[in-house]
Design a protein around this motif. Structure first.
Motif, PDB file in Angstrom:
ATOM      1  N   PRO A 138       4.841 -14.321   3.157  1.00  0.00           N
ATOM      2  CA  PRO A 138       5.610 -14.172   4.279  1.00  0.00           C
ATOM      3  C   PRO A 138       7.289 -14.747   4.035  1.00  0.00           C
ATOM      4  N   ASP A 180       8.544 -18.716  10.546  1.00  0.00           N
ATOM      5  CA  ASP A 180       7.951 -18.348  11.754  1.00  0.00           C
ATOM      6  C   ASP A 180       6.737 -17.669  11.359  1.00  0.00           C
ATOM      7  N   GLU A 181       6.877 -16.667  10.315  1.00  0.00           N
ATOM      8  CA  GLU A 181       5.704 -15.996   9.961  1.00  0.00           C
ATOM      9  C   GLU A 181       4.492 -16.937   9.499  1.00  0.00           C
ATOM     10  N   GLU A 222       4.124 -20.242  10.283  1.00  0.00           N
ATOM     11  CA  GLU A 222       3.679 -20.842  11.402  1.00  0.00           C
ATOM     12  C   GLU A 222       2.735 -20.094  12.093  1.00  0.00           C
ATOM     13  N   SER A 223       3.105 -18.848  12.431  1.00  0.00           N
ATOM     14  CA  SER A 223       2.140 -18.004  13.335  1.00  0.00           C
ATOM     15  C   SER A 223       0.843 -17.658  12.494  1.00  0.00           C
ATOM     16  N   ARG A 224       0.839 -17.661  11.180  1.00  0.00           N
ATOM     17  CA  ARG A 224      -0.422 -17.402  10.455  1.00  0.00           C
ATOM     18  C   ARG A 224      -1.201 -18.680  10.346  1.00  0.00           C
ATOM     19  N   ARG A 268      -1.262 -20.944  12.827  1.00  0.00           N
ATOM     20  CA  ARG A 268      -1.922 -21.177  14.433  1.00  0.00           C
ATOM     21  C   ARG A 268      -3.205 -20.105  14.590  1.00  0.00           C
ATOM     22  N   ALA A 269      -2.931 -19.049  13.728  1.00  0.00           N
ATOM     23  CA  ALA A 269      -3.956 -18.315  13.970  1.00  0.00           C
ATOM     24  C   ALA A 269      -5.572 -18.603  13.177  1.00  0.00           C
ATOM     25  N   LYS A 281      -7.279 -21.374  13.545  1.00  0.00           N
ATOM     26  CA  LYS A 281      -7.966 -22.217  14.345  1.00  0.00           C
ATOM     27  C   LYS A 281      -8.510 -23.404  13.547  1.00  0.00           C
ATOM     28  N   ASN A 298      -4.189 -24.119  24.238  1.00  0.00           N
ATOM     29  CA  ASN A 298      -3.241 -23.241  24.243  1.00  0.00           C
ATOM     30  C   ASN A 298      -2.190 -23.555  25.204  1.00  0.00           C
ATOM     31  N   ASN A 337       0.126 -21.821  26.454  1.00  0.00           N
ATOM     32  CA  ASN A 337       0.301 -20.771  27.347  1.00  0.00           C
ATOM     33  C   ASN A 337      -0.635 -20.488  28.183  1.00  0.00           C
TER      34      ASN A 337
END
Length: 165
Positions: free
Chosen positions: A36, A40-41, A43-45, A47-48, A50, A59, A61
Motif C-alpha cells: 500500500p 489510509d490504504e 487502515e482500510s485493509r 478494518r476489512a 474483521k 460499525n 456508520n
C-alpha cells in the motif's frame, strides 16, 4: 605505494552479506506493487480483516446496531443462545394499507387503520409488532427477547444505545 588491506574474516563477510540482503529486501518492499502506498490504504485493509478483538465494536456508520441471537434446543439441557449476526441494524417500519412498507409515518391524511408496525432486524427478522411478539426487556444485560418464528434476542452495545430505545 603500499596499500593496507585488512584481512577478510568470516564475520566481516557475513556482515556485508547481511547488509546487502536487508537493503535488497527493504528496496524490493518499497517497489513492490502490492505494498500500500498510503496509511489510509493500510487502515482500510486492517478494518476489512474483521479481527477477533473488534468483534463487539459496531460499525460507526450503521444506525441502530445490535447483536442478534437465536435460542436453539427448546427446553432441553442442551438449549443455548447462538449468535446469528455479530453486528446488524434494527428498525421499526410502519406498513402501508396496501401491504407495502411506508417509511414516512407522519402522514398528512391521518393514521391508516389498516397499517401496522413491523420490527426489521437485518435480513433475518420481519415481525409484526403486536402482543404475539412477546417483547421482554432485560435492562441489566442491555438485551430484548422476543418471539417471531423462534425465540430471538438483540443485545445493545452500549448503555447509551439502550437508553435511546
Amino acid at each position: 605505494m603500499l596499500f593496507c588491506h585488512a584481512p577478510t574474516t568470516p564475520t566481516s563477510t557475513k556482515r556485508r552479506h547481511n547488509h546487502h540482503y536487508h537493503t535488497h529486501i527493504y528496496n524490493s518492499e518499497i517497489t513492490d506493487p502490492n505494498t500500500p502506498s498510503s496509511l489510509d490504504e493500510v487502515e482500510s485493509r486492517l478494518r476489512a480483516l474483521k479481527l477477533k478483538y473488534n468483534k463487539d465494536t459496531p460499525n460507526p456508520n450503521l444506525k441502530n446496531a445490535v447483536k442478534l441471537y437465536l435460542h436453539v434446543g427448546g427446553r432441553t439441557e442442551k438449549s443455548k443462545w447462538v449468535v446469528v449476526e455479530k453486528v446488524v441494524s434494527y428498525s421499526f417500519v410502519k406498513t402501508a394499507s396496501d401491504g407495502g412498507e411506508d417509511d414516512d409515518s407522519d402522514e398528512e391524511e391521518g393514521p391508516d387503520p389498516n397499517s401496522w408496525w413491523v420490527l426489521k432486524i437485518g435480513s433475518k427478522v420481519r415481525a409484526k409488532v403486536d402482543e404475539n411478539l412477546q417483547l421482554k426487556a432485560c435492562k441489566e444485560q442491555k438485551r430484548v427477547d422476543f418471539v417471531a418464528n423462534g425465540v430471538w434476542a438483540i443485545k445493545f452495545f452500549s448503555q447509551e444505545e439502550w437508553d435511546r430505545v
